[in-house]
Design a protein around this motif. Structure first.
Motif, PDB file in Angstrom:
ATOM      1  N   LEU B  24       0.851  -1.203   0.000  1.00 46.19           N
ATOM      2  CA  LEU B  24       0.000   0.000   0.000  1.00 46.19           C
ATOM      3  C   LEU B  24       0.883   1.248   0.000  1.00 46.19           C
ATOM      4  O   LEU B  24       0.596   2.228  -0.699  1.00 46.19           O
ATOM      5  N   SER B  25       1.957   1.206   0.763  1.00 47.92           N
ATOM      6  CA  SER B  25       2.874   2.348   0.820  1.00 47.92           C
ATOM      7  C   SER B  25       3.545   2.560  -0.535  1.00 47.92           C
ATOM      8  O   SER B  25       3.639   3.678  -1.037  1.00 47.92           O
ATOM      9  N   GLU B  26       4.005   1.471  -1.135  1.00 47.58           N
ATOM     10  CA  GLU B  26       4.657   1.529  -2.444  1.00 47.58           C
ATOM     11  C   GLU B  26       3.700   2.097  -3.502  1.00 47.58           C
ATOM     12  O   GLU B  26       4.085   2.926  -4.330  1.00 47.58           O
ATOM     13  N   ALA B  27       2.440   1.664  -3.448  1.00 47.76           N
ATOM     14  CA  ALA B  27       1.459   2.054  -4.468  1.00 47.76           C
ATOM     15  C   ALA B  27       1.206   3.555  -4.481  1.00 47.76           C
ATOM     16  O   ALA B  27       0.779   4.109  -5.502  1.00 47.76           O
ATOM     17  N   GLN B  28       1.504   4.240  -3.368  1.00 46.92           N
ATOM     18  CA  GLN B  28       1.318   5.700  -3.316  1.00 46.92           C
ATOM     19  C   GLN B  28       2.151   6.379  -4.409  1.00 46.92           C
ATOM     20  O   GLN B  28       1.786   7.427  -4.923  1.00 46.92           O
ATOM     21  N   GLU B  49      -7.612   0.161   9.150  1.00 50.33           N
ATOM     22  CA  GLU B  49      -6.193  -0.207   9.203  1.00 50.33           C
ATOM     23  C   GLU B  49      -5.559  -0.095   7.807  1.00 50.33           C
ATOM     24  O   GLU B  49      -4.409   0.338   7.652  1.00 50.33           O
ATOM     25  N   LEU B  50      -6.322  -0.458   6.778  1.00 50.04           N
ATOM     26  CA  LEU B  50      -5.805  -0.396   5.407  1.00 50.04           C
ATOM     27  C   LEU B  50      -5.720   1.061   4.936  1.00 50.04           C
ATOM     28  O   LEU B  50      -4.794   1.434   4.207  1.00 50.04           O
ATOM     29  N   GLU B 159       9.335  -0.029   1.941  1.00 51.12           N
ATOM     30  CA  GLU B 159       9.189   0.612   3.240  1.00 51.12           C
ATOM     31  C   GLU B 159       7.726   0.891   3.583  1.00 51.12           C
ATOM     32  O   GLU B 159       6.940   1.261   2.711  1.00 51.12           O
ATOM     33  N   VAL B 160       7.389   0.730   4.848  1.00 51.34           N
ATOM     34  CA  VAL B 160       6.026   1.039   5.291  1.00 51.34           C
ATOM     35  C   VAL B 160       5.949   2.513   5.689  1.00 51.34           C
ATOM     36  O   VAL B 160       6.739   2.982   6.488  1.00 51.34           O
TER      37      VAL B 160
END
Ligand SMILES: Cc1cc2nc3c(=O)[nH]c(=O)nc-3n(C[C@H](O)[C@H](O)[C@H](O)COP(=O)(O)OP(=O)(O)OC[C@H]3O[C@@H](n4cnc5c(N)ncnc54)[C@H](O)[C@@H]3O)c2cc1C
Ligand SMILES: Nc1ncnc2c1ncn2[C@@H]1O[C@H](COP(=O)(O)O)[C@@H](O)[C@H]1O
Lengths: 251, 318
Positions: B24-28, B49-50, B159-160
């Motif tokens: 999810l972090s990468e997709a930003q 949470e997501l 990375e998160v």
């Protein structure tokens, strides 16, 4: 029971990778059966030894792939099918289509594969093959029990193990802990020379994923190395952990 | 036109695997709307949470049929939702679930795919993924074109980052039916451990033949527990029966990517290095100054692990 085993020929795991003209060079490289596929061959032979049947080895690869097929035959497989593929860069989609074409003709009751190839590390081909053939599959199996028309598979999943049942025919991929592959005996090696290997042309199919660049990773630099009395070296390691890595210590 | 990035949530009984947050972090970075796709039973509550890690939307498929992961039902559901919503990119963790689901789905859709990726560059209609091949001895850039673009990403490489998005719930129509299920999951036997999972751990303490037996395992366990670490093993200590195969790190074991990897009594065979050499920090303890493990170690101690580790433990406890 008729069992087909998909065997990929890969570089020896000790092989040093060298790039030549932007491609991975196979010069002077010792080739082996993908270690997981060796486990698949062993499992197939054990099933045959227990309940009879036939073990067919299917391999898509260049000319040297015959060696991998012969090795499987020397272990105890009955015959081989060599799908001639000269381009080493065919992707997982194309390989699955090529293998499925042959496997469909073979009509096996059970298709055994490795769960991953040690060279490309993809873990795609067997599951794709199952989809093409419309068969159930079970991945990363560590224990396989066969019974009337079904397979009970114990498999590794994240966080534990799972017991899963699938109807046969099915595609099952093997983990190394499934068994300990045998070494071919002298007799096995002699017999393998007489066992049939059918050569077939691969169906024409285009790869969809393309390798556009290959590189070697930057060599990791060796860091500090200390010798001495444990009281001192242990203390220094603890300091490095605390100050450099900044570990959290749980009391 | 296909648009948006989907991240397929890897969860069991509502517990989300960390790789999901990494994705999810990468997709930003792709500059497109990010949707977390969660298929399961009673999973709607996972949305906040997501959202916290970057999901603009949370596409929820909730049904009894999804209570435990089974390939057939999940593939049927994914295929139906892809048809309806037309995403451009779909990312999965390279977990046991992710690789199983992604491979079968990719074939059903007739698309190519890059698996176990360690980097991704996404542009409209195209994905270029970096993969470690030959057990990390070479890096390949793989290009996939078309829609949707599918890839599985190795845990621990991205990375998160918290980005507090809305995590707006969108309920998907349930498309899977009993006829799609071809695997009968009879039992799940969780690994009972108070330690983190090997492939997710921040710190891994591994032991090899130098452990000499179960006594040696106790020595590394004490250090591991002090660091909140997972235990790992070389093949030699697995073959000797001191630790189970699920602990094995390397070419025929697990690939780990922790912040810190401590190798005790491990020579550093090429097949072992394949599973751990991308760890951020590596420490090694080995009696043999020539052991190859020292060539990848940031901090090497030439010495007896039975003598060195207790000192480290005592120092850390101070
Ligand atoms: C196809 C294939 C796949 C493989 N896959 C894997 C894999 O996934 N993972 C893996 O690990 N291996 C794998 N191997 C095996 C690998 O080649 C090595 O045999 C194995 O990693 C060796 O384990 P080790 O380092 O524990 O043992 P050894 O090589 O025997 O090393 C033990 C080390 O302990 C040191 N030592 C001894 N006593 C002490 C002490 N008191 N204190 C400190 N140090 C001490 C010794 O100096 C030595 O360096 C594979 C091999 C093949 C052929
Ligand atoms: N060229 C091939 N020939 C025969 N079997 C293959 C081939 N490529 C892949 N396989 C099978 O698919 C498994 C997984 O490969 P991969 O998807 O490439 O990681 C292997 O362990 C083999 O059983």
């Amino acid at each position: 029971m008729k069992i087909a085993v998909c065997v990929k020929q890969t570089f020896d795991t000790e092989a040093k990778i060298v790039l030549k003209d932007g491609k991975i060079s196979g010069d002077g490289i010792n080739l082996i059966i993908n270690p997981y596929d060796e486990v698949a061959v062993e499992e197939a032979i054990r099933i045959k030894e227990k309940q009879g049947g036939e073990v067919v080895v299917v391999c898509a690869g260049g000319d040297r792939a015959t060696e991998a097929i012969r090795q499987a035959l020397a272990m105890g497989a009955d015959r081989g099918v060599h799908i001639k593929v000269n381009d080493p860069d065919v992707d997982e989609y194309a390989r699955a289509v090529m293998l499925a074409e042959v496997l469909k003709e073979q009509g096996a009751d059970l298709i055994l594969c490795g769960h991953v190839a040690a060279d490309d590390g993809s873990s795609q081909v067997p599951t794709r093959v199952a989809e093409i053939l419309g068969l159930p599959h079970a991945n990363v199996v560590t224990k396989l029990e066969l019974g009337d028309g079904k397979a009970v598979c114990t498999r590794e999943v994240d966080g534990g193990m799972e017991v899963m049942e699938v109807a046969l025919p099915a595609v099952i991929t093997c983990q190394v802990s499934l068994n300990e592959p045998r070494y071919p005996s002298m007799k096995g090696i002699m017999q393998a020379k007489k066992k049939p290997i059918a050569n077939v042309d691969a169906v024409a199919v285009e790869s969809k994923a393309k390798i556009i660049e290959l590189a070697l990773p930057a060599a990791k630099q060796a860091g500090k190395k200390i010798e001495g009395e444990p009281e001192d070296t242990g203390k220094q390691l603890a300091e490095w952990l605390l100050n450099e890595v900044k570990v959290e210590v749980k009391q | 036109m296909a648009k948006g990035t989907w991240v397929v949530v890897d969860q069991r009984d509502g517990k989300i695997r960390k790789v999901t947050f990494e994705l999810l972090s990468e997709a930003q970075k792709y500059g497109d709307e990010v949707t977390a796709v969660v298929i399961g039973k009673g999973v709607e509550g996972l949305a906040p949470e997501l959202g916290k890690y970057g999901a603009d939307k949370v596409l929820v498929a909730d049904d009894d049929i999804f209570a435990v992961y089974n390939t057939g039902a999940f593939v049927a559901q994914m295929a139906a939702m892809i048809k309806e919503y037309d995403p451009a990119v779909i990312l999965f963790g390279h977990t046991t679930m992710g690789r199983d689901l992604a491979a079968r789905l990719a074939q059903k859709l007739g698309v190519g795919m890059a698996t176990d990726c360690i980097a991704a560059e996404i542009s409209p209609g195209k994905g270029v993924f970096t993969r470690a091949i030959y057990a990390g001895k070479a890096l390949a850039k793989v290009q996939v074109e078309g829609t949707p673009i599918l890839a599985t990403i190795r845990a621990g490489v991205m990375e998160v980052v918290e980005s507090n998005k809305a995590g707006e719930v969108v309920k998907a129509a349930v498309a899977a039916t009993a006829g799609d299920v071809y695997q009968n999951v009879k039992e799940f036997i969780p690994t009972i451990s108070t330690r983190p999972e090997l492939t997710e751990a921040e710190v891994v303490v591994s032991g090899g033949r130098g452990l000499k037996g179960p006594e040696g395992v106790k020595v590394i366990e004490e250090l591991a527990d002090l660091l909140g670490a997972a235990i790992g093993a070389s093949r030699a200590s697995v073959d000797s029966g001191w630790l189970g195969h699920e602990y094995q790190v390397g070419q025929t074991g697990k690939v780990v990517n922790p912040n810190l990897y401590i190798a005790a009594g491990i020579s550093g065979a090429i097949q072992h290095l394949a599973g751990m050499s991308s760890s951020k920090y590596i420490a090694a303890i080995n009696t043999d100054p020539e052991a190859p493990i020292f060539s990848v170690a940031d901090f090497g101690v030439v010495g007896d692990l039975f003598k060195v580790i207790p000192v480290v433990v005592a120092e850390l406890k101070k």
